[in-house]
Design an enzyme around this catalytic site. Structure first.
Site, mmCIF file in Angstrom:
data_model
loop_
_atom_site.group_PDB
_atom_site.id
_atom_site.type_symbol
_atom_site.label_atom_id
_atom_site.label_comp_id
_atom_site.label_asym_id
_atom_site.label_seq_id
_atom_site.Cartn_x
_atom_site.Cartn_y
_atom_site.Cartn_z
ATOM 1 N N LYS A 34 0.835 -1.195 0.000
ATOM 2 C CA LYS A 34 0.000 0.000 0.000
ATOM 3 C C LYS A 34 0.879 1.257 0.000
ATOM 4 C CE LYS A 34 -3.838 -2.249 2.446
ATOM 5 N NZ LYS A 34 -3.665 -3.426 1.690
ATOM 6 N N CYS A 35 1.829 1.300 -0.900
ATOM 7 C CA CYS A 35 2.836 2.351 -0.954
ATOM 8 C C CYS A 35 2.820 2.996 -2.330
ATOM 9 C CB CYS A 35 4.211 1.715 -0.667
ATOM 10 S SG CYS A 35 5.628 2.811 -0.830
ATOM 11 N N GLY A 36 3.263 4.227 -2.423
ATOM 12 C CA GLY A 36 3.380 4.881 -3.713
ATOM 13 C C GLY A 36 4.335 4.168 -4.658
ATOM 14 N N PHE A 37 5.244 3.368 -4.091
ATOM 15 C CA PHE A 37 6.201 2.623 -4.898
ATOM 16 C C PHE A 37 5.737 1.194 -5.194
ATOM 17 C CE2 PHE A 37 8.823 5.867 -2.800
ATOM 18 C CZ PHE A 37 9.423 6.447 -3.918
ATOM 19 N N THR A 38 4.568 0.801 -4.705
ATOM 20 C CA THR A 38 4.063 -0.560 -4.910
ATOM 21 C C THR A 38 4.039 -0.985 -6.380
ATOM 22 O OG1 THR A 38 2.809 -0.493 -2.842
ATOM 23 C CG2 THR A 38 2.101 -2.111 -4.474
#
Length: 181
Positions: A34-38
């Site tokens: 659940k990350c911007g980098f996912t």
């Protein structure tokens, strides 16, 4: 001591000795769903599909230390990776990657290759750095992992060759991987 001296647990809780990967080029990465980098899962999977036949292995280690961006259990995390990004590389047990509670493997990796800065040309880099300064300034100190999707490149002899921060797209690692294969 080297990478091959470590034993870790798979997402199913089975012990896995990293010596099983001798002779392979490894990318070891801390992940979160659940990350911007996912979306980097896609690039990692693309690298895996392109180079696995030549001896590349990607080892994903979920972590919930960074703004609680991987709160689910091991089974749900693995299912998310497989369903949303088609991940077929090995996902390991969720655990910490920085600080006193960090898994020994990640303590070793950060001792071998320290933080050299973010790629500020990445569209999220300034937001990441700003968020760290505002909310987690201690993360910017020292060589510890700064955020999700920090990637370590390991050669066929188990040496830590390079560290890539979250601001490095996985596909931008291709030339470094090819040089080691």
């Amino acid at each position: 001591m080297g990478v091959y001296d470590f034993t870790v647990k798979t997402s199913q809780g089975k012990e896995k000795c990293l010596a099983d990967y001798k002779g392979k080029v490894l990318v070891i990465v801390n992940t979160a769903s659940k990350c911007g980098f996912t979306p980097q899962f896609k690039g990692l999977q693309d690298l895996y599909m392109k180079y696995k036949g030549q001896g590349l292995e990607i080892l994903g280690f979920p972590c919930n230390q960074f703004a609680e961006q991987d709160p689910e259990g091991n089974g749900a995390i693995e299912q998310f990776c497989r369903f949303n990004y088609g991940v077929t590389f090995q996902i390991f047990e969720k655990g910490d990657v920085r600080g006193e509670t960090a898994q020994p493997l990640f303590k070793f990796l950060t001792e071998q290759k320290g933080f050299e800065g973010f790629d500020m040309s990445h569209p999220i880099a300034s937001k990441l750095e700003g968020a760290l300064k505002a909310n987690f300034p201690e993360f910017l100190e020292g060589d510890g992992i700064k955020w999700n999707f920090t990637k370590f490149l390991i050669d066929k002899e188990g040496n830590v060759v390079k560290r890539f921060e979250p601001t490095t797209d996985p596909l931008d690692m291709a030339k470094d991987i090819e040089a080691l294969l």
